[in-house]
Design a protein around this motif. Structure first.
Motif, short mmCIF file in Angstrom:
data_model
loop_
_atom_site.label_atom_id
_atom_site.label_comp_id
_atom_site.label_asym_id
_atom_site.label_seq_id
_atom_site.Cartn_x
_atom_site.Cartn_y
_atom_site.Cartn_z
N CYS A 15 -36.08 55.49 171.91
CA CYS A 15 -35.03 55.12 170.95
C CYS A 15 -34.77 56.24 169.96
CB CYS A 15 -35.41 53.84 170.22
SG CYS A 15 -35.33 52.37 171.24
N ILE A 16 -35.80 56.87 169.49
CA ILE A 16 -35.64 57.99 168.55
C ILE A 16 -34.93 59.15 169.22
CG2 ILE A 16 -36.90 59.72 167.21
CD1 ILE A 16 -38.96 57.48 166.61
N ALA A 17 -35.32 59.46 170.45
CA ALA A 17 -34.68 60.56 171.19
C ALA A 17 -33.20 60.27 171.42
CB ALA A 17 -35.40 60.79 172.52
N TYR A 18 -32.87 59.04 171.75
CA TYR A 18 -31.47 58.67 171.95
C TYR A 18 -30.67 58.77 170.65
CZ TYR A 18 -27.35 55.98 173.19
OH TYR A 18 -26.06 55.57 173.39
N ALA A 19 -31.27 58.34 169.56
CA ALA A 19 -30.58 58.42 168.27
C ALA A 19 -30.32 59.88 167.87
CB ALA A 19 -31.40 57.71 167.19
N VAL A 20 -31.29 60.74 168.09
CA VAL A 20 -31.11 62.17 167.78
C VAL A 20 -30.04 62.76 168.68
CG1 VAL A 20 -32.25 64.42 167.89
CG2 VAL A 20 -33.42 62.48 166.85
N PHE A 65 -26.45 64.47 167.29
CA PHE A 65 -26.11 65.88 167.47
C PHE A 65 -25.01 66.12 168.50
CE2 PHE A 65 -30.34 66.58 165.54
CZ PHE A 65 -29.91 67.36 164.48
N THR A 66 -24.68 65.15 169.32
CA THR A 66 -23.64 65.33 170.33
C THR A 66 -22.29 65.01 169.71
OG1 THR A 66 -25.18 64.66 172.04
CG2 THR A 66 -22.87 64.61 172.61
N PRO A 67 -21.33 65.95 169.77
CA PRO A 67 -20.01 65.67 169.20
C PRO A 67 -19.29 64.62 170.06
CG PRO A 67 -20.02 67.81 170.26
CD PRO A 67 -21.43 67.30 170.30
N ASP A 68 -18.41 63.89 169.42
CA ASP A 68 -17.66 62.86 170.12
C ASP A 68 -16.28 63.42 170.45
OD1 ASP A 68 -17.02 60.49 171.27
OD2 ASP A 68 -16.70 59.42 169.39
#
Length: 86
Positions: A47-52, A56-59
């Protein structure tokens, strides 16, 4: 052997069996708790990795939608101009 000694030995063996069963139950409970703790830790890290990643990934979809809406609105205005000229 007297009857009292025999009853004492049977009672002691029953108590020993009862205590041994409790120890096995505790070992089983500890292993289940350990397995659930590992699963919970893996889920938390995921969950933490997905949130990070999402942070950081632009939309790019928002930019595309804005451009599409602008072009769509311009086309409507052009159609109205041609209808007025007729």
């Amino acid at each position: 052997m007297s009857k009292d000694k025999l009853e004492g030995i049977i009672a002691a063996s029953k108590i020993n069996e009862f205590l041994h069963k409790k120890e096995e139950d505790k070992k089983c409970e500890k292993s289940i708790i350990a397995i659930l703790a590992v699963i919970g830790a893996v889920a938390a890290v995921a969950c933490i990795a997905y949130a990070v990643y999402r942070y950081f990934t632009p939309d790019y979809l928002d930019d595309f939608d804005d451009d599409f809406d602008d072009d769509f609105d311009d086309d409507d205005d052009d159609d109205n101009v041609f209808e007025d000229e007729k």
